[in-house]
Design an enzyme around this catalytic site. Sequence first.
Site, PDB file in Angstrom:
ATOM      1  N   ALA A 194       0.877  -1.168   0.000  1.00 33.38           N
ATOM      2  CA  ALA A 194       0.000   0.000   0.000  1.00 33.38           C
ATOM      3  C   ALA A 194       0.915   1.220   0.000  1.00 33.38           C
ATOM      4  CB  ALA A 194      -0.876  -0.019   1.243  1.00 33.38           C
ATOM      5  N   GLY A 241       0.623  -4.781   0.842  1.00 31.83           N
ATOM      6  CA  GLY A 241      -0.555  -4.782  -0.030  1.00 31.83           C
ATOM      7  C   GLY A 241      -0.316  -5.522  -1.346  1.00 31.83           C
ATOM      8  N   GLU A 266      -0.793  -9.024  -0.589  1.00 36.20           N
ATOM      9  CA  GLU A 266      -2.234  -9.211  -0.354  1.00 36.20           C
ATOM     10  C   GLU A 266      -3.000  -9.265  -1.678  1.00 36.20           C
ATOM     11  OE1 GLU A 266      -2.068  -5.887   2.460  1.00 36.20           O
ATOM     12  OE2 GLU A 266      -3.076  -7.183   3.903  1.00 36.20           O
ATOM     13  N   GLU A 290       4.631  -4.968   7.287  1.00 38.24           N
ATOM     14  CA  GLU A 290       3.897  -3.888   7.961  1.00 38.24           C
ATOM     15  C   GLU A 290       4.374  -3.628   9.385  1.00 38.24           C
ATOM     16  OE1 GLU A 290       2.519  -6.098   5.980  1.00 38.24           O
ATOM     17  OE2 GLU A 290       0.981  -5.173   4.736  1.00 38.24           O
TER      18      GLU A 290
END
Length: 262
Positions: free
Chosen positions: A68, A113, A116, A136
């Site tokens: 992300a 992300g 993911e 993260e």
Amino acid sequence: MGFETIEFKKSETNEYVGVLTINRPKALNALNSQVIDELEGFRDEIAGTDLRVIVVTGSGEKSFVAGADIKEMKNHSAEDALRMARRGQGVFGLLSGMGKTMVAAVNGFALGGGMELALACDVIFASEKAKFGLPEVSLGLIPGYGGTQRLARNIGVSKAKYFALSGDIFSASQAYEMGLVSKVFAPEELMPGAMKFADTVASRAPLAVAKAKMAIEDGLSLDLKAALELEAKCFSEIFNTEDKTEGIAAFIEKRQPNFQGK
Ligand code: DAK
């Protein structure tokens, strides 16, 4: 399709296959809110089409998706984070729930992300150069786009904890050994290999492919008895399709089937 941060191209040789590229190479294809919005727009445009298989990859040689967008999260409040997590999870869910097969072709970093996004795909292929991880915790965060849940379901609780708690990065061959990745390719062989698999899946009966995917996914949250009943129902429903009649007739007549997705 007028997108800036993603690109979609249909295969030149197969009308049922296309390649979706996350295209922010200067930020190693990090998922900012524009990418998430455009992924939803992409989903809206293709959901009703007869496209069967989508290969997802990252622009450039270095990265699939490096996470992300960290810079975008700098001033987020807890409420913003909740909205962002639900939004990202929702869009990944829309993409994986279209009844089409999603194949991740991981060409480089698949972190946070990015991992993911790969986990939201049905099958993951990787280049020898790919690097996976949920880093993260090294940023003071936890995964928010499905990583804690999908990784545990995919490789098991212990290994998922190992990676989510340490933030350790792991290689394509480790990912293969854990069963996360189905095949590892030399970098130049990754897209041809992913496209070959996409062509194979696209040649199968589309309703049966979608039903098998759904039975596996929905069965995961059920106990075995209920999951087997789900499978029996799905098996029965597929007998109402023209493609089932065609597939069995083609076998008996010793010819290739001509599936219509009906
Ligand atoms: N976000 C924004 N920009 C990024 C980025 C990212 N995730 N990753 C790389 N970039 C940018 C860099 O800032 C740099 O930009 P400039 O400085 O040139 O402007 C450019 O991409 C090139 O990166 P590097 O110069 O760092 O390239 P290197 O080859 O040296 O290093 C690297 C590559 C992948 C090892 C490094 O860039 C890196 O460590 N990147 C961050 C990887 C990472 O930690 N990813 C996980 C991000 S956190 C949630 C929802 C979702 C998530 C969490 C919560 N909620 C809603 C609660 C998910 C979180 C994440 O994904």
